[in-house]
Design a protein around this motif. Structure first.
Motif, short mmCIF file in Angstrom:
data_model
loop_
_atom_site.label_atom_id
_atom_site.label_comp_id
_atom_site.label_asym_id
_atom_site.label_seq_id
_atom_site.Cartn_x
_atom_site.Cartn_y
_atom_site.Cartn_z
N MET A 246 0.36 -1.12 17.42
CA MET A 246 0.65 -1.45 16.02
C MET A 246 0.81 -0.21 15.13
N LEU A 247 0.55 0.97 15.68
CA LEU A 247 0.63 2.19 14.87
C LEU A 247 2.02 2.40 14.28
N ASP A 248 3.04 2.36 15.11
CA ASP A 248 4.40 2.64 14.63
C ASP A 248 4.87 1.64 13.58
N ILE A 249 4.60 0.37 13.82
CA ILE A 249 5.06 -0.64 12.86
C ILE A 249 4.29 -0.54 11.55
N ASN A 250 3.02 -0.17 11.59
CA ASN A 250 2.27 0.06 10.36
C ASN A 250 2.84 1.26 9.60
N MET A 251 3.21 2.29 10.32
CA MET A 251 3.83 3.47 9.69
C MET A 251 5.14 3.07 9.02
N LYS A 252 5.94 2.24 9.70
CA LYS A 252 7.22 1.78 9.14
C LYS A 252 6.98 0.95 7.88
N ALA A 253 5.95 0.10 7.91
CA ALA A 253 5.64 -0.73 6.74
C ALA A 253 5.23 0.14 5.55
N LEU A 254 4.37 1.12 5.79
CA LEU A 254 3.97 2.04 4.73
C LEU A 254 5.17 2.77 4.14
N LYS A 255 6.04 3.23 4.99
CA LYS A 255 7.25 3.96 4.56
C LYS A 255 8.18 3.05 3.77
N LEU A 256 8.32 1.81 4.21
CA LEU A 256 9.15 0.85 3.51
C LEU A 256 8.65 0.65 2.09
N GLY A 257 7.35 0.50 1.92
CA GLY A 257 6.77 0.36 0.58
C GLY A 257 6.89 1.64 -0.23
N TYR A 258 6.66 2.75 0.42
CA TYR A 258 6.73 4.06 -0.24
C TYR A 258 8.13 4.30 -0.81
N ASP A 259 9.13 3.90 -0.06
CA ASP A 259 10.53 4.11 -0.46
C ASP A 259 11.09 3.02 -1.34
N LEU B 141 0.82 -1.21 0.00
CA LEU B 141 0.00 0.00 0.00
C LEU B 141 0.86 1.26 0.00
N GLY B 142 1.99 1.22 0.66
CA GLY B 142 2.92 2.35 0.62
C GLY B 142 3.37 2.64 -0.80
N LYS B 143 3.66 1.59 -1.55
CA LYS B 143 4.05 1.75 -2.96
C LYS B 143 2.88 2.28 -3.79
N VAL B 144 1.68 1.81 -3.49
CA VAL B 144 0.48 2.30 -4.19
C VAL B 144 0.33 3.81 -3.97
N ILE B 145 0.48 4.24 -2.73
CA ILE B 145 0.35 5.67 -2.41
C ILE B 145 1.38 6.49 -3.17
N LYS B 146 2.60 5.99 -3.24
CA LYS B 146 3.65 6.73 -3.96
C LYS B 146 3.35 6.83 -5.45
N GLU B 147 2.98 5.73 -6.06
CA GLU B 147 2.84 5.68 -7.52
C GLU B 147 1.51 6.23 -8.03
#
Length: 178
Positions: free
Chosen positions: A162-175, A132-138
């Motif tokens: 779970m908030l912080d780890i979800n944020m990290k997962a989104l960022k990982l996909g985004y980047d 989903l992080g990648k989806v948001i970026k693209e």
């Protein structure tokens, strides 16, 4: 502007959560939103789909037959929905679980090893948020800087840790570049 999104995979992969997250962010932005979950009777391990429509105008039907954006988290979903994507649309594939390439050349396809990245980064249940992080970026369907407020709405109080780890997962996909 209207964006029709279809999340598809197995139950237990966070398909419905991902859709709910996007829908909440759409609501927080004041957009017209539709969120339509669909899953087989088995739940975990069965089929799971979620249609999300984000629009600047009223949504006439919650059904997404021809998505602008497809997120395929398993091979049966990719096989079933790839041809339904609108010409010029975007397809996001979990390449950890799907070995085949794209059939269509008139859509942009992104292969993200989301399940592998989730496992390697100590977040084995968050492949959905990585993709989903990648989806948001693209797609720029929602602004990345707003993701935390939507997460706060969809993560229950008892799962607040779970908030912080979800944020990290989104960022990982985004980047993710690949």
């Amino acid at each position: 502007m209207t964006t029709k999104i279809l999340f598809a995979g197995f139950g237990g992969q966070g398909i419905l959560f991902s859709g709910k997250f996007l829908a909440y962010e759409g609501l927080l932005e004041g957009r017209q939103v539709s969120w339509l979950p669909s899953y087989g009777p088995e739940m975990r391990g069965g089929t799971a789909n979620c249609s999300v429509i984000l629009s600047d105008t009223p949504v006439g039907s919650p059904i997404v037959n021809n998505p602008d954006v497809l997120i395929a988290m398993n091979l049966p979903s990719y096989d079933k929905y790839e041809n339904a994507v609108e010409k010029g649309g975007k397809v996001f594939v979990d390449s950890s679980l799907i070995a085949r390439g794209a059939v269509r050349e008139d859509v942009n396809t992104y292969f993200i090893p989301a399940t592998r990245l989730a496992s390697e980064n100590g977040m084995p249940t968050l492949a959905n948020m990585i993709i989903l992080g990648k989806v948001i970026k693209e797609t720029s369907v929602i602004p990345f800087e707003n993701v935390e407020r939507a997460l706060r709405k969809v993560i229950s109080a008892k799962r607040a840790d779970m908030l912080d780890i979800n944020m990290k997962a989104l960022k990982l996909g985004y980047d993710y570049e690949g």
